[in-house]
Design a protein around this motif. Structure first.
Motif, PDB file in Angstrom:
ATOM      1  N   GLN A  35      33.918  40.466  26.476  1.00 38.14           N
ATOM      2  CA  GLN A  35      32.637  40.865  25.893  1.00 38.14           C
ATOM      3  C   GLN A  35      31.727  39.687  25.564  1.00 38.14           C
ATOM      4  O   GLN A  35      30.752  39.838  24.829  1.00 38.14           O
ATOM      5  CB  GLN A  35      32.887  41.716  24.641  1.00 38.14           C
ATOM      6  CG  GLN A  35      33.604  43.026  24.911  1.00 38.14           C
ATOM      7  CD  GLN A  35      32.800  43.975  25.795  1.00 38.14           C
ATOM      8  OE1 GLN A  35      31.577  43.974  25.794  1.00 38.14           O
ATOM      9  NE2 GLN A  35      33.508  44.807  26.580  1.00 38.14           N
ATOM     10  N   ASN A  36      32.026  38.506  26.108  1.00 42.03           N
ATOM     11  CA  ASN A  36      31.116  37.374  25.934  1.00 42.03           C
ATOM     12  C   ASN A  36      31.080  36.565  27.227  1.00 42.03           C
ATOM     13  O   ASN A  36      31.953  36.701  28.090  1.00 42.03           O
ATOM     14  CB  ASN A  36      31.516  36.495  24.741  1.00 42.03           C
ATOM     15  CG  ASN A  36      32.889  35.862  24.922  1.00 42.03           C
ATOM     16  OD1 ASN A  36      33.043  34.896  25.677  1.00 42.03           O
ATOM     17  ND2 ASN A  36      33.896  36.391  24.229  1.00 42.03           N
ATOM     18  N   THR A  37      30.068  35.737  27.358  1.00 42.97           N
ATOM     19  CA  THR A  37      29.819  35.014  28.607  1.00 42.97           C
ATOM     20  C   THR A  37      30.991  34.127  29.001  1.00 42.97           C
ATOM     21  O   THR A  37      31.417  34.114  30.169  1.00 42.97           O
ATOM     22  CB  THR A  37      28.539  34.165  28.474  1.00 42.97           C
ATOM     23  OG1 THR A  37      27.444  35.036  28.208  1.00 42.97           O
ATOM     24  CG2 THR A  37      28.261  33.391  29.749  1.00 42.97           C
ATOM     25  N   ASP A  38      31.527  33.357  28.065  1.00 44.71           N
ATOM     26  CA  ASP A  38      32.624  32.439  28.397  1.00 44.71           C
ATOM     27  C   ASP A  38      33.836  33.189  28.923  1.00 44.71           C
ATOM     28  O   ASP A  38      34.506  32.741  29.868  1.00 44.71           O
ATOM     29  CB  ASP A  38      33.019  31.611  27.167  1.00 44.71           C
ATOM     30  CG  ASP A  38      31.953  30.585  26.785  1.00 44.71           C
ATOM     31  OD1 ASP A  38      31.073  30.299  27.629  1.00 44.71           O
ATOM     32  OD2 ASP A  38      32.002  30.074  25.651  1.00 44.71           O
ATOM     33  N   ALA A  39      34.142  34.307  28.308  1.00 41.20           N
ATOM     34  CA  ALA A  39      35.296  35.099  28.743  1.00 41.20           C
ATOM     35  C   ALA A  39      35.095  35.621  30.159  1.00 41.20           C
ATOM     36  O   ALA A  39      36.002  35.561  31.004  1.00 41.20           O
ATOM     37  CB  ALA A  39      35.533  36.257  27.774  1.00 41.20           C
ATOM     38  N   ILE A  40      33.904  36.139  30.435  1.00 36.71           N
ATOM     39  CA  ILE A  40      33.629  36.701  31.762  1.00 36.71           C
ATOM     40  C   ILE A  40      33.693  35.604  32.821  1.00 36.71           C
ATOM     41  O   ILE A  40      34.269  35.809  33.904  1.00 36.71           O
ATOM     42  CB  ILE A  40      32.261  37.405  31.761  1.00 36.71           C
ATOM     43  CG1 ILE A  40      32.321  38.657  30.874  1.00 36.71           C
ATOM     44  CG2 ILE A  40      31.837  37.777  33.178  1.00 36.71           C
ATOM     45  CD1 ILE A  40      30.961  39.291  30.618  1.00 36.71           C
ATOM     46  N   ILE A  41      33.111  34.443  32.527  1.00 34.96           N
ATOM     47  CA  ILE A  41      33.155  33.339  33.487  1.00 34.96           C
ATOM     48  C   ILE A  41      34.597  32.941  33.775  1.00 34.96           C
ATOM     49  O   ILE A  41      34.989  32.752  34.939  1.00 34.96           O
ATOM     50  CB  ILE A  41      32.356  32.121  32.955  1.00 34.96           C
ATOM     51  CG1 ILE A  41      30.862  32.435  32.933  1.00 34.96           C
ATOM     52  CG2 ILE A  41      32.643  30.879  33.795  1.00 34.96           C
ATOM     53  CD1 ILE A  41      30.013  31.357  32.275  1.00 34.96           C
ATOM     54  N   ARG A  42      35.420  32.844  32.743  1.00 35.11           N
ATOM     55  CA  ARG A  42      36.821  32.443  32.946  1.00 35.11           C
ATOM     56  C   ARG A  42      37.570  33.466  33.794  1.00 35.11           C
ATOM     57  O   ARG A  42      38.301  33.097  34.720  1.00 35.11           O
ATOM     58  CB  ARG A  42      37.523  32.265  31.597  1.00 35.11           C
ATOM     59  CG  ARG A  42      39.011  31.965  31.756  1.00 35.11           C
ATOM     60  CD  ARG A  42      39.690  31.639  30.449  1.00 35.11           C
ATOM     61  NE  ARG A  42      41.141  31.582  30.611  1.00 35.11           N
ATOM     62  CZ  ARG A  42      42.000  31.272  29.650  1.00 35.11           C
ATOM     63  NH1 ARG A  42      41.548  30.959  28.439  1.00 35.11           N
ATOM     64  NH2 ARG A  42      43.302  31.256  29.888  1.00 35.11           N
ATOM     65  N   VAL A  43      37.392  34.744  33.488  1.00 30.98           N
ATOM     66  CA  VAL A  43      38.102  35.790  34.237  1.00 30.98           C
ATOM     67  C   VAL A  43      37.696  35.754  35.715  1.00 30.98           C
ATOM     68  O   VAL A  43      38.538  35.837  36.613  1.00 30.98           O
ATOM     69  CB  VAL A  43      37.827  37.175  33.621  1.00 30.98           C
ATOM     70  CG1 VAL A  43      38.338  38.281  34.538  1.00 30.98           C
ATOM     71  CG2 VAL A  43      38.484  37.285  32.243  1.00 30.98           C
ATOM     72  N   ALA A  44      36.403  35.619  35.977  1.00 28.12           N
ATOM     73  CA  ALA A  44      35.930  35.596  37.360  1.00 28.12           C
ATOM     74  C   ALA A  44      36.423  34.357  38.101  1.00 28.12           C
ATOM     75  O   ALA A  44      36.849  34.441  39.267  1.00 28.12           O
ATOM     76  CB  ALA A  44      34.404  35.663  37.390  1.00 28.12           C
ATOM     77  N   ALA A  45      36.388  33.212  37.429  1.00 28.71           N
ATOM     78  CA  ALA A  45      36.855  31.972  38.063  1.00 28.71           C
ATOM     79  C   ALA A  45      38.338  32.065  38.406  1.00 28.71           C
ATOM     80  O   ALA A  45      38.762  31.687  39.517  1.00 28.71           O
ATOM     81  CB  ALA A  45      36.590  30.781  37.137  1.00 28.71           C
ATOM     82  N   GLU A  46      39.129  32.582  37.472  1.00 20.07           N
ATOM     83  CA  GLU A  46      40.573  32.695  37.730  1.00 20.07           C
ATOM     84  C   GLU A  46      40.870  33.722  38.809  1.00 20.07           C
ATOM     85  O   GLU A  46      41.822  33.548  39.588  1.00 20.07           O
ATOM     86  CB  GLU A  46      41.299  33.043  36.428  1.00 20.07           C
ATOM     87  CG  GLU A  46      41.299  31.897  35.438  1.00 20.07           C
ATOM     88  CD  GLU A  46      42.025  32.228  34.125  1.00 20.07           C
ATOM     89  OE1 GLU A  46      42.201  31.303  33.310  1.00 20.07           O
ATOM     90  OE2 GLU A  46      42.409  33.403  33.921  1.00 20.07           O
ATOM     91  N   ALA A  47      40.059  34.772  38.901  1.00 20.85           N
ATOM     92  CA  ALA A  47      40.252  35.762  39.964  1.00 20.85           C
ATOM     93  C   ALA A  47      40.078  35.094  41.328  1.00 20.85           C
ATOM     94  O   ALA A  47      40.883  35.298  42.243  1.00 20.85           O
ATOM     95  CB  ALA A  47      39.265  36.919  39.807  1.00 20.85           C
ATOM     96  N   ALA A  48      39.015  34.306  41.464  1.00 20.17           N
ATOM     97  CA  ALA A  48      38.779  33.611  42.736  1.00 20.17           C
ATOM     98  C   ALA A  48      39.924  32.660  43.054  1.00 20.17           C
ATOM     99  O   ALA A  48      40.397  32.595  44.208  1.00 20.17           O
ATOM    100  CB  ALA A  48      37.451  32.860  42.673  1.00 20.17           C
ATOM    101  N   GLU A  49      40.391  31.931  42.057  1.00 23.38           N
ATOM    102  CA  GLU A  49      41.492  30.990  42.274  1.00 23.38           C
ATOM    103  C   GLU A  49      42.777  31.721  42.672  1.00 23.38           C
ATOM    104  O   GLU A  49      43.488  31.310  43.599  1.00 23.38           O
ATOM    105  CB  GLU A  49      41.745  30.164  41.010  1.00 23.38           C
ATOM    106  CG  GLU A  49      40.630  29.203  40.653  1.00 23.38           C
ATOM    107  CD  GLU A  49      40.881  28.555  39.301  1.00 23.38           C
ATOM    108  OE1 GLU A  49      42.038  28.148  39.044  1.00 23.38           O
ATOM    109  OE2 GLU A  49      39.935  28.454  38.493  1.00 23.38           O
ATOM    110  N   ASP A  50      43.077  32.812  41.971  1.00 24.53           N
ATOM    111  CA  ASP A  50      44.316  33.548  42.240  1.00 24.53           C
ATOM    112  C   ASP A  50      44.296  34.157  43.642  1.00 24.53           C
ATOM    113  O   ASP A  50      45.312  34.150  44.350  1.00 24.53           O
ATOM    114  CB  ASP A  50      44.523  34.648  41.197  1.00 24.53           C
ATOM    115  CG  ASP A  50      44.845  34.092  39.817  1.00 24.53           C
ATOM    116  OD1 ASP A  50      45.161  32.891  39.718  1.00 24.53           O
ATOM    117  OD2 ASP A  50      44.772  34.859  38.837  1.00 24.53           O
ATOM    118  N   LEU A  51      43.153  34.678  44.049  1.00 25.24           N
ATOM    119  CA  LEU A  51      43.046  35.263  45.388  1.00 25.24           C
ATOM    120  C   LEU A  51      43.197  34.175  46.450  1.00 25.24           C
ATOM    121  O   LEU A  51      43.883  34.367  47.458  1.00 25.24           O
ATOM    122  CB  LEU A  51      41.720  36.005  45.542  1.00 25.24           C
ATOM    123  CG  LEU A  51      41.581  37.267  44.678  1.00 25.24           C
ATOM    124  CD1 LEU A  51      40.173  37.830  44.779  1.00 25.24           C
ATOM    125  CD2 LEU A  51      42.605  38.325  45.077  1.00 25.24           C
ATOM    126  N   ALA A  52      42.552  33.036  46.225  1.00 20.88           N
ATOM    127  CA  ALA A  52      42.670  31.931  47.181  1.00 20.88           C
ATOM    128  C   ALA A  52      44.120  31.456  47.290  1.00 20.88           C
ATOM    129  O   ALA A  52      44.620  31.199  48.395  1.00 20.88           O
ATOM    130  CB  ALA A  52      41.763  30.774  46.757  1.00 20.88           C
TER     131      ALA A  52
END
Length: 362
Positions: free
Chosen positions: A79-96
């Protein structure tokens, strides 16, 4: 000799993912960290291993209430910008790290406004996270391209608003639109104004259909709404009759879906949790693959279904005896069906997917 098809070797193969929910793919430790940072106190445990098990067991329980509770926790910590950025960044890393070279990850912006963020701030945070994750993965020698799908929740009345948001951000990484949420009682035709707008804007969209609800949901999604792809679409099998001697008869809708090459975003492990199939071996994907529907393999919710693209493919290999040619077929199907430009799709197929599988079959 061809490389043996195992979970480990499948991880090295290039894969394409079209149906993955951002709020269904968090790392358990990240859920704990974000809960602590954001003051979210409702987690069942703060031990990462135990929390991972809890998510899996709740999703496997057969209880819709418990299944939805899992998303209450992941959405609750985003529910905040930092959290969303972290989740999205880790999703990209995990998929890669799992060998995914192109993915379309979806989420419903309206779910992340409880902390006061605007829809635009949410979209921009997700895009920033994906850019960071792509860069981190590239620095490790793993290239992944992430496209974003914006979901509207079909039980709410914000689909046109979200469709307009998707069009506004389509030059910033948002490649399409979707509706998600309960199918029963909320047919896709409730959102016709959104789909008409998207078609007017030459924008792409997929529709969750034929997962929890049957053929009418699929028919409406295609014939009334104009869906380019079907999210899940597993119930199309209800329009296919297999005789005891193996003869197959396709109904009018199944024939139309196959003839038009309408992509099916199939999520085997997730479908077991929602009761669409009793086991991977009994999943309609086997029949649909044999009949050459435009089948793609996807994860849906990597945390809740405790799965990965490599794991889903390995499960299909074990259940149906698939080899590299089959996995390449699924992958090319998905890349052909992606919502990015034709030149980009063709480049990934010819420069990444085909050479990758050729090396494994050498």
């Amino acid at each position: 000799m061809s490389t043996p098809v195992t979970l480990e070797t499948i991880r090295t193969a290039p894969k394409v993912l079209l149906h993955d929910h951002l709020d269904g793919g968090l790392r358990p430790q990240t859920v704990i960290d974000l809960a602590d940072a954001g003051g979210y106190a409702n987690l069942p445990t703060t031990d990462a291993e135990e929390l991972g098990v809890w998510f899996a067991e709740a999703a496997d329980s057969g209880s819709l209430v418990r299944y939805l509770e899992t998303f209450a926790h992941t959405v609750g910590v985003m529910q905040n910008t930092d959290a969303i950025i972290r989740v999205a960044a880790e999703a990209a890393e995990d998929l890669a790290d799992d060998g995914v070279v192109y993915a379309e990850v979806r989420y419903a912006p309206e779910l992340f406004t409880e902390g006061g963020l605007s829809l635009e701030q949410i979209v921009e945070a997700v895009q920033e996270g994906f850019r960071q994750g792509e860069a981190t993965a590239a620095a490790r020698g793993k290239k992944v391209r992430i496209g974003t799908l914006l979901c509207a929740m079909r039980q709410n009345a914000r689909s046109l608003e979200i469709a307009e948001l998707a069009v506004r951000y389509r030059d910033a990484g948002v490649v399409g639109f979707d509706i998600a949420g309960p199918e029963a009682g909320f047919p896709p035709t409730r959102n016709l104004d959104a789909f008409e707008y998207l078609r007017q804007q030459n924008a792409h969209f997929t529709i969750h259909a034929g997962e929890a609800f049957g053929l009418p949901s699929i028919w409406e999604a295609i014939q009334h709404c104009g869906a380019e792809r079907l999210g899940h679409g597993v119930r199309i099998v209800d329009d296919i009759k297999v005789e005891e001697d193996g003869t197959v008869h396709l109904g009018r809708l199944a024939s139309y879906v196959r003839d038009r090459r309408i992509p099916l975003e199939m999520c085997p492990s997730s479908n077991l949790q929602t009761g669409a199939a009793a086991s991977i071996a009994e999943h309609p994907i086997g029949l649909l693959h044999r009949l050459r529907f435009r089948v793609t393999v996807n994860t849906d919710n990597r945390l809740m279904s405790h799965c990965s693209m490599s794991g889903e493919m390995a499960a299909l290999v074990e259940a149906f005896g698939y080899g590299w040619a089959d996995l390449q077929w699924f992958t090319v199907n998905a890349m052909k069906s992606a919502f990015i430009g034709f030149d980009e799709r063709l480049a990934i197929i010819n420069d990444v997917i085909k050479p990758g599988y050729a090396a494994l079959q050498a």
